[in-house]
Scaffold this active site. Structure first.
Site, PDB file in Angstrom:
ATOM      1  N   HIS A 166       0.872  -1.200   0.000  1.00 44.18           N
ATOM      2  CA  HIS A 166       0.000   0.000   0.000  1.00 44.18           C
ATOM      3  C   HIS A 166       0.899   1.237   0.000  1.00 44.18           C
ATOM      4  O   HIS A 166       1.494   1.583   1.020  1.00 44.18           O
ATOM      5  CB  HIS A 166      -0.906   0.023   1.238  1.00 44.18           C
ATOM      6  N   HIS A 193       1.590   5.389  -1.701  1.00 49.82           N
ATOM      7  CA  HIS A 193       1.255   6.561  -2.519  1.00 49.82           C
ATOM      8  C   HIS A 193       2.556   7.132  -3.074  1.00 49.82           C
ATOM      9  O   HIS A 193       3.417   7.561  -2.296  1.00 49.82           O
ATOM     10  CB  HIS A 193       0.552   7.626  -1.674  1.00 49.82           C
ATOM     11  N   LYS A 243      -9.101  -0.199  -6.037  1.00 48.69           N
ATOM     12  CA  LYS A 243      -9.165   0.490  -4.746  1.00 48.69           C
ATOM     13  C   LYS A 243     -10.523   1.160  -4.566  1.00 48.69           C
ATOM     14  O   LYS A 243     -10.962   1.929  -5.418  1.00 48.69           O
ATOM     15  CB  LYS A 243      -8.054   1.549  -4.679  1.00 48.69           C
ATOM     16  N   HIS A 300     -10.489   1.355   1.589  1.00 49.63           N
ATOM     17  CA  HIS A 300     -10.289   2.353   2.650  1.00 49.63           C
ATOM     18  C   HIS A 300     -11.524   2.230   3.539  1.00 49.63           C
ATOM     19  O   HIS A 300     -12.600   2.735   3.196  1.00 49.63           O
ATOM     20  CB  HIS A 300     -10.153   3.768   2.069  1.00 49.63           C
ATOM     21  N   HIS A 356      -4.664  -0.467   5.722  1.00 49.66           N
ATOM     22  CA  HIS A 356      -4.229   0.271   6.916  1.00 49.66           C
ATOM     23  C   HIS A 356      -5.202   0.103   8.086  1.00 49.66           C
ATOM     24  O   HIS A 356      -5.786   1.074   8.577  1.00 49.66           O
ATOM     25  CB  HIS A 356      -3.963   1.750   6.617  1.00 49.66           C
ATOM     26  N   ASP A 395       1.421   2.665   3.514  1.00 49.72           N
ATOM     27  CA  ASP A 395       0.574   3.849   3.343  1.00 49.72           C
ATOM     28  C   ASP A 395       1.412   5.125   3.378  1.00 49.72           C
ATOM     29  O   ASP A 395       0.937   6.177   3.808  1.00 49.72           O
ATOM     30  CB  ASP A 395      -0.549   3.914   4.388  1.00 49.72           C
TER      31      ASP A 395
HETATM   32  C1  NCD Z   1      -3.535   9.202   1.938  1.00 49.47           C
HETATM   33  C2  NCD Z   1      -3.032  10.229   0.933  1.00 49.47           C
HETATM   34  O1  NCD Z   1      -2.505  11.260   1.338  1.00 49.47           O
HETATM   35  O2  NCD Z   1      -3.124   9.964  -0.278  1.00 49.47           O
HETATM   36  N1  NCD Z   1      -3.621   9.798   3.239  1.00 49.47           N
HETATM   37  C3  NCD Z   1      -3.625   9.171   4.415  1.00 49.47           C
HETATM   38  O3  NCD Z   1      -3.809   9.832   5.436  1.00 49.47           O
HETATM   39  N2  NCD Z   1      -3.400   7.875   4.515  1.00 49.47           N
HETATM   40  C4  NCD Z   1      -4.836   8.630   1.495  1.00 49.47           C
HETATM   41  C5  NCD Z   1      -5.254   7.424   2.265  1.00 49.47           C
HETATM   42  O4  NCD Z   1      -4.688   6.340   2.114  1.00 49.47           O
HETATM   43  O5  NCD Z   1      -6.183   7.544   3.085  1.00 49.47           O
HETATM   44 ZN    ZN Z   2      -3.283   5.146   1.542  1.00 49.74          ZN
END
Ligand code: NCD
Ligand code: ZN
Length: 351
Positions: free
Chosen positions: A14, A16, A100, A137, A175, A248
């Site tokens: 997971h 970003h 997702k 999520h 998460h 995450d």
């Molecule tokens: C994530 C993001 O910034 O893209 N933020 C977070 O707090 N985890 C999005 C997500 O996974 O909820």
């Molecule tokens: Zn995330």
């Protein structure tokens, strides 16, 4: 005492990575520890189609520093209008590894998310048939529900209903942050799994307010009470194959975090594996780190485990300070920036 451990190279299930300059800046941190990552699709606009996913994948591949190896595993962002045929093509052509589901407005860049999961039943039926993982999520978005209860209420009111209607669907509760989430996954079939982040293993909700408000510890789902942190640690080290590593890591510019209405997201890619290792050591479970970090994820996704190994040594180092984004000069602050990490990856990163 063990002071060097060698494990199969892990993956991040997971992540970003964002796009453009930020992508180029943050990607090397992930590559230094992980062979593959499930890349989240919440760009602006989001990655909704197979074509978007293929194009984003190309941009990530171009951002890999010369001589390094890394495989991005792409996801499609589920909307009320996702086309099952497009998804099927993307899956068959191995462009898409998972889908997702963001409840609309649950978190950063989720405005295009699902307004009611019942609108996606055609897609879910296809995913159940083809065994395409649904990554969720798991938070309700009703503002009347207390922010600390949103995961539990999501499980009770939505996740249970989805799994009831699609019992063969592969689902990852991303998460996970609560003992209720952990129990739900542990009591469900092997089709239901969860990722656990490094920060939710380390901080509880008091830490967000320790001596003042700490925007860099704000993420969604928000960290919960200590009892939940302890349940997450127990789940991570339990050896249960339904729990695996997903950082995450979610970079945001310092200016977007330290402001009147700061963004949710913790940038933990620098030091993620070191922090997980410390947690496993503290729980006397270093012998289970490899399963959690390197085996349970691939097994769930029906992928081979990595051939490479990674070596982690017990040696102190300082977690990096702010990371500067290429041309803009914007800064992103890593999780635990400036604090001492007690384990260090010494070889095997970014082979
Ligand atoms: C994530 C993001 O910034 O893209 N933020 C977070 O707090 N985890 C999005 C997500 O996974 O909820
Ligand atoms: Zn995330």
């Amino acid at each position: 005492m063990t002071d060097t451990i060698t494990i199969i190279k892990p993956d991040d299930w997971h992540l970003h990575l964002r796009d453009g300059d930020v992508l180029e800046t943050v990607l090397p941190f992930t590559i230094s520890q992980f062979a593959r990552a499930i890349v989240m699709p919440n760009l602006l606009p989001p990655v909704v189609s197979s074509r978007d996913a293929a194009a984003y994948r190309e941009r990530i591949l171009r951002a890999i520093p010369p001589g390094k190896k890394f495989s991005p595993l792409m996801t499609a962002y589920l909307t009320d209008n996702t086309d099952p045929d497009d998804l099927f093509q993307g899956w068959k052509q191995k462009i898409i590894s998972a889908v997702k589901m963001y409840p609309a407005n649950a978190t950063t860049n989720s405005a295009y998310g699902v307004t009611d999961w019942r609108r996606t039943v055609k897609v879910l039926a296809l995913m159940e048939k083809e065994q395409i993982p649904l990554l969720i999520h798991g938070e309700v978005t009703n503002p009347d529900i207390d922010i600390f209860d949103r995961e539990r209420v999501f499980i009770d009111t939505i996740l249970v209903a989805i799994i009831n209607d699609f019992p063969g669907l592969k689902v990852v509760l991303e998460h996970v942050t609560t003992s209720e989430g952990v129990d739900f996954v542990a009591e469900s079939s092997a089709k239901v799994a969860a990722t656990i982040t490094p920060h939710h293993l380390v901080i509880n909700r008091n830490d967000i307010f320790r001596g003042g408000i700490r925007p860099h510890l704000y993420c969604l789902p928000i960290a919960k009470r200590e009892v939940h942190r302890l349940a997450l640690r127990a789940a991570a080290v339990s050896g249960n194959p339904s729990f695996f590593l997903g950082t995450d890591s979610a970079p945001h510019a310092v200016a977007s975090k330290e402001t009147a209405c700061g963004c949710a997201g913790i940038f933990n890619a620098p030091g993620a594996l070191e922090i997980y290792t410390q947690v496993f050591e503290e729980e006397n479970a270093l012998h289970r780190l490899e399963a959690f970090a390197s085996c349970n994820g691939p097994n769930f996704y029906n992928l081979p485990v990595n051939k490479e190994k990674i070596v982690i040594k017990k040696t102190q180092s300082k977690s990096p300070g702010p990371v500067v984004v290429g041309s803009s000069g914007e800064e992103i602050l890593p999780f635990l920036s400036g604090e001492t990490l007690v384990w260090k990856v010494i070889s095997g990163g970014g082979l």
